[in-house]
Design an enzyme around this catalytic site. Structure first.
Site, short mmCIF file in Angstrom:
data_model
loop_
_atom_site.label_atom_id
_atom_site.label_comp_id
_atom_site.label_asym_id
_atom_site.label_seq_id
_atom_site.Cartn_x
_atom_site.Cartn_y
_atom_site.Cartn_z
N TYR A 85 8.21 -8.19 4.01
CA TYR A 85 7.97 -6.74 3.80
C TYR A 85 6.63 -6.45 3.12
O TYR A 85 5.94 -7.35 2.72
CB TYR A 85 9.14 -6.05 3.10
CG TYR A 85 9.64 -6.55 1.76
CD1 TYR A 85 8.88 -7.31 0.90
CD2 TYR A 85 10.93 -6.20 1.35
CE1 TYR A 85 9.37 -7.73 -0.33
CE2 TYR A 85 11.44 -6.61 0.12
CZ TYR A 85 10.65 -7.38 -0.72
OH TYR A 85 11.14 -7.78 -1.91
N GLU A 86 6.31 -5.17 3.07
CA GLU A 86 5.02 -4.69 2.54
C GLU A 86 3.86 -5.26 3.35
O GLU A 86 2.81 -5.61 2.82
CB GLU A 86 4.91 -5.06 1.06
CG GLU A 86 3.95 -4.20 0.25
CD GLU A 86 4.23 -2.73 0.34
OE1 GLU A 86 5.36 -2.31 0.06
OE2 GLU A 86 3.30 -1.97 0.70
N GLY A 87 4.06 -5.33 4.69
CA GLY A 87 3.08 -5.94 5.58
C GLY A 87 3.35 -7.43 5.62
O GLY A 87 3.23 -8.10 4.60
N GLN B 248 -1.23 -9.55 6.49
CA GLN B 248 -2.12 -9.73 5.32
C GLN B 248 -3.33 -10.59 5.70
O GLN B 248 -4.47 -10.28 5.34
CB GLN B 248 -1.38 -10.43 4.16
CG GLN B 248 -0.13 -9.75 3.68
CD GLN B 248 -0.39 -8.36 3.18
OE1 GLN B 248 -1.40 -8.09 2.54
NE2 GLN B 248 0.50 -7.45 3.48
#
Ligand SMILES: Cc1cc2nc3c(=O)[nH]c(=O)nc-3n(C[C@H](O)[C@H](O)[C@H](O)COP(=O)(O)OP(=O)(O)OC[C@H]3O[C@@H](n4cnc5c(N)ncnc54)[C@H](O)[C@@H]3O)c2cc1C
Length: 582
Positions: A437-439, A444
Site C-alpha cells: 500500500y501507499e504505492g 516507488q
C-alpha cells in the site's frame, strides 16, 4: 510476546541521523531540546508497550468485525485510543494554530514507530489521521481548517484517505467516483458525492467521535485521467455551525476485507451516496486533487517505511528471546556435548545479526529522511530535495527489509514460527502489506528512476552519493564507497543512455542499492558518534558488530545487484505476454 521499546537505538538515530540538536537550534523547533526529546521517546515507548502492545494478539485473533453497519474492535481498543488522545500523543507534530505541539516530524516518526511496533494494525488509525491533517493544513480553506483541524489534530476525530476503486489502484487516473455541484438549498456550494471506494483503512469504526473522509472524485466534464481529479472532505457526521455533530452523512461501510494480516485494521469497502445525499466539500482547486494528495503522500510514504522498522524490531525481539530459550544440540566441534541454546550456533547468530543490521539500518535511514524533511520545513531547499529522493528508498527498501526480517524471525523459531501461538507468524503476516500500500514498491522504484533521478538534472542524487563516498573513504569503508560510486554511475547511465524501459526494468534493484548505500552511511555515522563518546557498553559492542555486518555483508550483496539494475529490458521483450502466461 512481550515487547520493550528500542529507546536507546531510537535516541541514537534521532540524535545522529536526524540531527535533532541542529533542528532545535531553530526558533520553530526550539522546544525539541534534549530533555523534551528523551521524555517523548521514553514516554511514548512506555505508553505503547503498556497499553497498545497487550492488544496486539487479540487484534489479530478477533480482528475488526462489521456489526449493523458499524465496525467493532476487540475489548480494550476504545479505551487505549481514548488514552492515546487524552495524553496528547496525536498532536505531537500538529500545527500549533490548531492545538498541535508543532514539534519536528522526526518526533512524530518516533511516536508512530513505538505505536506500530506495539500494534501495527492499530497504529494505522493515527497514521491516516496525520495524513488527512497534512492535506487540509496545506490545501484547505481557512474555514475548513478551523472546522476540522482542531479535532483531527487532537485525535478526537480520525481521518481516512479514499483513493482506491476496483478499477483504479496504481492507476488513479482511472477512478470514477463523481462529485456534482449543489446549486441551491441547505448545501449550496458543496457537492453530491457518489461512488464506491475499496480497501479504505479505518474507513468505519466507533473509536473516534467522527470520521473525516478525504475522497478523490471527478466533477462533471472533468478532463480524463489524473488531471480531472478533485479532493473532497466527506465527514461521517455533518457538522453544525456551532461545531457539534449533526445527522449522519449518506455513506456506509458495505463490508470489511478478510486478509493476510493487520486484522485489527478495518479495511473497508465504502459506498458514498446510496441515497443521492452524500455531501462533500471541495478542498483546494477543482481538478487539482491529486496534487493535494501528493503533498501528504511524501510523509505518508515515510510513515509506511517506518513500518519496516516496526515489524523488524518486533520480530527481532521475539527471535532473540526464543533463541535464548530453545535448546538444541551441542556447539559443533565442542568437546562438551551438552546441548546449548540455539543462539550459540553460528547460523542462528547470522540470522539474528542480519535481523538487527537490517532493522537498525532502516531505522537510521528513516530518521535521516525525517531530519531532511524537517530541514525542508525550516526552509532548507537542498534538504527538502534530498528528502524527496530518500522517500522511495525508505518506503520500498524499508518495507522489503521489514518483510525479510519478519521472515527470518519465523525461521529462527523453526516449526514454532509457523505455528501461530509464538506470534512470529503474525509479524510476518502483518509486515507483508507494507510493500503494497501507499504505492507499491514497484511504483516507488519507478518514481525513483523517472522523477527523483531527474531532480536538478541528476545533481540531487549525485550529491548524496558523493557525500557517502567522502565519508566512507574517510572511514576505510571501501565496499560502501564502491556501492555509492556504483549508484552514481548507474544514475548517470539511466539518465543519459538507458531507454525508459531499461530504466524501469532495473528500477527495483537500483532503488535497493541506493537505500542500502544511505543506510550503511548513516550506520557509520552512528558508530562514529559512539566511538567519539568513548562508549564501552554492551550496546556499543553489539552496535559495532551490527554495523560491521551491514557493511561487510549487506553492502556487498547490494553491489551484486548492479548487473540486474543495468541489464535493461531487452530480455523481457523476447517473448509475448501470451507466451509468458503459457
Ligand atoms: C490492507 C490495505 C489497506 C489499504 N488502505 C488504503 C487506503 O486507506 N486508501 C486507499 O485509497 N487505498 C488503500 N489501499 C489500496 C492500496 O493503496 C492499493 O492496493 C495499491 O496502491 C496497489 O493497487 P492495486 O491493489 O490495485 O494493485 P495494482 O495497481 O493492480 O498492481 C498490481 C501489481 O502490478 C504492478 N503495477 C501496476 N501498475 C504498474 C506500472 N505502471 N508499472 C509497473 N508495475 C505496475 C504493481 O506494482 C503490483 O505489483 C489499501 C490496500 C490494502 C490491501
Amino acid at each position: 510476546m512481550t515487547y520493550s521499546p528500542a529507546t536507546q537505538d531510537q535516541l541514537l538515530a534521532i540524535r545522529v541521523n536526524a540531527g535533532i540538536a541542529e533542528l532545535a537550534a531553530s526558533e520553530r523547533f526550539a522546544a525539541a531540546e534534549p530533555d523534551m526529546v528523551e521524555a517523548i521517546v521514553a514516554g511514548i515507548g512506555a505508553f505503547a508497550a503498556g497499553e497498545w502492545a497487550p492488544l496486539n494478539r487479540a487484534g489479530d485473533l478477533e480482528g475488526a468485525r462489521l456489526e449493523n453497519g458499524v465496525v467493532r474492535l476487540p475489548d480494550g481498543f476504545a479505551q487505549a485510543y481514548t488514552d492515546y488522545v487524552e495524553q496528547g500523543w496525536n498532536a505531537i507534530a500538529g500545527p500549533t494554530a490548531f492545538g498541535g505541539q508543532g514539534l519536528p516530524f522526526t518526533l512524530a516518526c518516533n511516536v508512530l514507530e513505538n505505536l506500530g511496533t506495539a500494534n501495527m494494525a492499530f497504529s494505522l488509525l493515527p497514521m491516516l489521521s496525520v495524513g488527512a491533517t497534512e492535506a487540509l493544513e496545506h490545501h484547505g480553506s481557512e474555514a475548513q481548517k478551523a472546522k476540522y483541524l482542531p479535532k483531527l489534530v487532537s485525535g478526537t476525530w480520525s481521518g481516512t484517505m479514499n483513493l482506491t476503486e476496483p478499477q483504479a489502484g496504481s492507476d488513479l487516473g482511472a477512478l470514477r467516483a463523481t462529485a456534482t455541484p449543489i446549486e441551491s438549498g441547505e448545501h449550496a456550494g458543496k457537492y453530491r458525492i457518489a461512488g464506491q471506494k475499496i480497501f479504505i483503512t479505518w474507513g468505519e469504526h466507533d473509536l473516534a467521535e467522527n470520521i473525516v473522509h478525504l475522497v478523490l472524485a471527478r466533477l462533471p466534464d472533468a478532463p480524463k485521467g489524473s488531471r480531472g481529479i478533485s479532493l473532497f472532505i466527506v465527514p461521517r457526521y455533518h457538522i453544525n455551525d456551532d461545531g457539534s455533530l449533526g445527522p449522519k452523512n449518506d455513506l456506509r461501510c458495505v463490508s470489511i476485507e478478510h486478509k493476510l494480516g493487520i486484522n485489527a485494521s478495518p479495511t473497508c469497502v465504502m459506498s458514498y451516496g446510496d441515497n443521492g445525499e452524500c455531501i462533500g466539500e471541495l478542498v483546494g482547486a477543482e481538478n487539482r486533487g491529486l496534487m493535494a494528495m501528493f503533498t501528504m503522500m511524501n510523509n505518508a510514504r515515510i510513515n509506511v517505511g517506518n513500518q519496516g522498522v516496526q515489524m523488524g524490531e518486533r520480530a527481532t525481539q521475539a527471535a532473540l528471546a526464543y533463541a535464548q530459550e530453545r535448546v538444541q544440540s551441542a556447539r559443533a566441534g565442542s568437546p562438551d556435548k551438552t546441548p546449548v541454546a540455539i543462539i550459540e550456533h553460528p547460523d542462528v547468530r547470522r540470522m539474528l545479526l542480519r535481523m538487527k543490521a537490517l532493522t537498525e539500518g532502516v531505522r537510521a535511514l528513516l530518521y535521516y529522511t525525517a531530519g531532511q524533511v524537517d530541514r525542508g520545513t525550516l526552509g532548507d531547499d537542498a534538504a527538502a530535495r534530498r528528502g524527496e529522493v530518500l522517500v522511495p528508498l525508505i518506503k520500498a527498501w524499508g518495507t522489503d527489509a521489514g518483510v525479510e526480517v519478519a521472515s527470518l524471525g519465523v525461521q529462527v523459531h523453526g516449526g514454532m514460527g509457523f505455528i501461530e501461538e509464538t506470534g512470529a507468524a503474525q509479524h510476518y503476516r502483518d509486515a507483508r502489506i507494507a510493500p503494497i500500500y501507499e504505492g507499491t514498491n514497484g511504483i516507488q522504484a519507478a518514481d525513483l528512476v523517472t522523477r527523483k533521478l531527474g531532480l536538478e538534472d541528476g545533481a540531487v542524487l549525485a550529491a548524496l552519493m558523493r557525500d557517502i563516498v567522502r565519508d566512507a573513504e574517510g572511514n576505510d569503508a571501501s565496499a560502501l564507497a564502491g556501492l555509492a560510486n556504483d549508484c552514481a554511475a548507474i544514475g548517470d547511465w539511466m539518465r543519459n543512455e538507458a531507454s525508459l524501459d531499461d530504466r524501469l526494468a532495473g528500477s527495483v534493484p537500483f532503488c535497493t542499492m541506493c537505500a542500502v548505500a544511505v543506510a550503511g552511511w548513516q550506520l557509520l555515522h552512528q558508530l562514529d558518534a559512539l566511538e567519539a563518546g568513548g562508549a564501552a557498553s554492551g550496546f556499543a559492542a553489539v552496535k559495532r558488530a551490527t554495523v560491521r555486518f551491514f557493511l561487510e555483508r549487506v553492502v556487498p550483496e547490494a553491489r551484486g545487484l548492479k548487473a540486474s539494475a543495468t541489464a535493461g529490458a531487452e530480455l523481457f521483450r523476447t517473448f509475448t505476454s501470451d507466451e509468458l502466461a503459457g
